[in-house]
Structure formats: C-alpha cells, structure tokens
Design a protein around this motif. Structure first.
Motif, PDB file in Angstrom:
ATOM      1  N   PHE A 190      76.605   2.160 -23.738  1.00  0.00           N
ATOM      2  CA  PHE A 190      75.432   1.771 -22.963  1.00  0.00           C
ATOM      3  C   PHE A 190      74.720   0.605 -23.650  1.00  0.00           C
ATOM      4  O   PHE A 190      74.394   0.684 -24.842  1.00  0.00           O
ATOM      5  N   ALA A 191      74.493  -0.452 -22.888  1.00  0.00           N
ATOM      6  CA  ALA A 191      73.714  -1.583 -23.378  1.00  0.00           C
ATOM      7  C   ALA A 191      72.243  -1.285 -23.097  1.00  0.00           C
ATOM      8  O   ALA A 191      71.868  -1.072 -21.942  1.00  0.00           O
ATOM      9  N   THR A 192      71.429  -1.263 -24.134  1.00  0.00           N
ATOM     10  CA  THR A 192      70.001  -0.980 -23.957  1.00  0.00           C
ATOM     11  C   THR A 192      69.170  -2.020 -24.694  1.00  0.00           C
ATOM     12  O   THR A 192      69.694  -2.807 -25.477  1.00  0.00           O
ATOM     13  N   TYR A 193      67.877  -1.992 -24.455  1.00  0.00           N
ATOM     14  CA  TYR A 193      66.977  -2.882 -25.183  1.00  0.00           C
ATOM     15  C   TYR A 193      66.626  -2.314 -26.555  1.00  0.00           C
ATOM     16  O   TYR A 193      65.832  -2.907 -27.284  1.00  0.00           O
TER      17      TYR A 193
ATOM     18  N   VAL B  20      73.965  -8.301 -33.682  1.00  0.00           N
ATOM     19  CA  VAL B  20      73.233  -9.553 -33.803  1.00  0.00           C
ATOM     20  C   VAL B  20      71.800  -9.446 -33.277  1.00  0.00           C
ATOM     21  O   VAL B  20      70.900 -10.120 -33.767  1.00  0.00           O
ATOM     22  N   HIS B  21      71.567  -8.585 -32.273  1.00  0.00           N
ATOM     23  CA  HIS B  21      70.219  -8.405 -31.717  1.00  0.00           C
ATOM     24  C   HIS B  21      70.161  -7.060 -31.020  1.00  0.00           C
ATOM     25  O   HIS B  21      71.165  -6.574 -30.503  1.00  0.00           O
ATOM     26  N   ASP B  22      68.984  -6.452 -31.004  1.00  0.00           N
ATOM     27  CA  ASP B  22      68.861  -5.103 -30.435  1.00  0.00           C
ATOM     28  C   ASP B  22      68.747  -5.077 -28.916  1.00  0.00           C
ATOM     29  O   ASP B  22      68.959  -4.026 -28.298  1.00  0.00           O
ATOM     30  N   SER B  23      68.405  -6.199 -28.300  1.00  0.00           N
ATOM     31  CA  SER B  23      68.338  -6.234 -26.836  1.00  0.00           C
ATOM     32  C   SER B  23      69.709  -6.633 -26.307  1.00  0.00           C
ATOM     33  O   SER B  23      70.086  -7.811 -26.325  1.00  0.00           O
ATOM     34  N   VAL B  24      70.445  -5.637 -25.832  1.00  0.00           N
ATOM     35  CA  VAL B  24      71.825  -5.855 -25.397  1.00  0.00           C
ATOM     36  C   VAL B  24      71.859  -6.024 -23.875  1.00  0.00           C
ATOM     37  O   VAL B  24      71.271  -5.228 -23.137  1.00  0.00           O
ATOM     38  N   SER B  25      72.555  -7.051 -23.415  1.00  0.00           N
ATOM     39  CA  SER B  25      72.607  -7.351 -21.975  1.00  0.00           C
ATOM     40  C   SER B  25      73.925  -6.962 -21.326  1.00  0.00           C
ATOM     41  O   SER B  25      73.958  -6.605 -20.148  1.00  0.00           O
TER      42      SER B  25
END
Length: 281
Positions: free
Chosen positions: A187-190, A211-216
C-alpha cells in the motif's frame, strides 16, 4: 434510407465507391464481429463482384463514415455522469472483476457498473462517504479499496473490513495498491510504504531507506523488483533494502521530482511519469 445513404446521396463519388460503402454497411448491420473482421468479410464478398477489390485499410477508413448505430457495435464513446446514475462525477480509478463488473472509485464512494446500470456499493457507510483513490482485486478475489483519509477497505464478497493506522497501516491516505509475485499486498500511503502478509502490516519509511514518506505509486517489474514513486523521487526495493534511483533527478536536473506512474513495456524498458515529463530507463 440509412444515414450512410443520405450522406452519400449526391456526393461526388463513383458508383463503385458508393457500392463499397453500402456493402460494408450491409454486413456491419448484421454482424457482431470486430470492425477489422467485418471489413475482411466485406473484402472477400466484393472480390466476387467487382474487379478491383479495396484493401482492408481502405474499407476500415470507409467504415468510419458509418452512422451512430454502427459505431455502437464497435464501441461507442460516451461520457457517464451522475445523470446516468454514477454516484459522483469525479472518478479516480476503475477496475473490472472476474465477472465483468466494473468497480468505480469516486470522490464519494464506490459504485458498480454491470454494462447496463450503475449500482452504488453501500455495505460500508464509511466507504460510501470516502474518496476512493485506488482499487485492487487480489488473487483470492477480495477487493481492496484505498481511500483518502480512511485507510483501506477489504471486501471478501460478504462483508467489508476497514484497516487504518490503528490496525497497523502506515497511513490513512492510500494512493496505490499492488499484490507482488509472492502474494503480499503493498500500500502506498502518505506515511510510507506498507506491506500486508495476510495477518499484519510491516511499514517502511525514510528511516528504512525510502526516499520520501509520501508514496504515490508502486510497481513490480518483471524481475520482481519494486519501484516506489514518491513526492520526492524514486526508490527501488529488491527484497532486502531500498536504493534511491538518482538518474531521473540527474537527467531532469531537478531536486523535486514527483513520480506519478511506473510501467514496463514489452521490451523490458521502464517508463516513469513525472511532473517534468516521461522518463524511459
């Protein structure tokens, strides 16, 4: 008189051209075949009656002049809105199940489309009021709905179960869902990347190398490698750890690259949709 006959009445064309069109129309009106198959049949029929038979390409072009009734047989273009029964006109995602039913995620809940009418999916009041941004059908036939602010929901054919950060999900804003080759759901989540093994969630964030916690978006390539698109670039996950994919930033000469989509073509090339254009790797 058909639309075609009216359209060609008085037109500057030879009798042969008119005959071709009318013959194609005659076959199409009585056929459920695809346009290509139909024009191939028309070509075969014409070979016995005219000296110079038109090519399939020519007949395909002529087919496009047929009236609306014929276009419905080959797939009519139509926009569906709330006036047609759609629960909300802002549509995020569409998935078709094994029975041919379309599941449509909107800004206010989910509805089904059976080919004739739209049916609101109302087993969960919370889901009905949610922005549904992603839908995935797993190998067991369970349907997962990712939402903006309410986590993820699973429908097993009888009941709906909700999973949020309280149940271990990384974040309640879910933008994408995939099932990998081993059967695990991602699951991609923010709030990072979440993996569900059927019993519990395991979460990955920048502390783990993401690389970043907000995944799209999430994509698994033909080698089993996960590509994770985020608001600030791209990560690869090989099952052991994360690697930041820096080539996109270097090519685009930008430190802020938003990854919207990832896909793999038949040649094994990876394509990345970004806020600065498309990138092929």
């Amino acid at each position: 008189m058909t639309h075609l006959q009216k359209g060609w009445e008085g037109a500057e064309s030879t009798d042969l051209q008119t005959y071709y069109l009318l013959k194609v129309e005659e076959l199409l009106l009585s056929s459920e075949a695809t346009p290509l198959k139909t024009v191939q049949r028309a070509r075969a029929a014409l070979q016995s009656s005219v000296e110079d038979s038109p090519s399939v390409v020519q007949l395909t072009y002529l087919y496009q002049t047929l009236d609306e009734n014929l276009s419905r047989r080959s797939g009519e273009r139509k926009t569906f809105t709330t006036s047609d029964g759609l629960i909300n006109s802002y549509v995020y995602t569409v998935v078709q199940d094994g029975q041919g039913i379309l599941w449509i995620g909107t800004a206010k809940g989910v509805c089904q489309y059976d080919g004739e009418r739209f049916i609101p999916f109302t087993l969960s009041q919370t889901l009905s009021e949610s922005e549904v941004t992603s839908i995935r059908i797993d190998r067991e036939g369970h349907i997962w709905f990712g939402t903006r602010g309410n986590g993820v929901f699973r429908y097993d054919g009888e009941k709906v179960v909700q999973y949020t950060v309280k149940e271990g999900l990384g974040g309640d804003n879910v933008t994408d869902i995939i099932q990998d080759g081993k059967g695990a759901l991602w699951f991609a989540t923010y709030g990072g990347l979440s993996r569900y093994d059927g019993e519990r969630f395991t979460n990955f964030t920048t502390l783990d190398g993401l690389v970043h916690d907000s995944v799209s978006t999430i994509f698994e390539d033909s080698h089993g490698v996960l590509w994770i698109g985020t608001w600030q670039g791209l990560s690869r996950y090989d099952g052991n750890g994360f690697t930041t994919f820096t080539e996109i930033r270097e090519l685009l000469k930008s430190s802020q690259v938003y990854i919207y989509a990832v896909a793999e073509d038949a040649g094994g090339n990876l394509w990345f949709g970004t806020n600065e254009g498309a990138f092929r790797y």
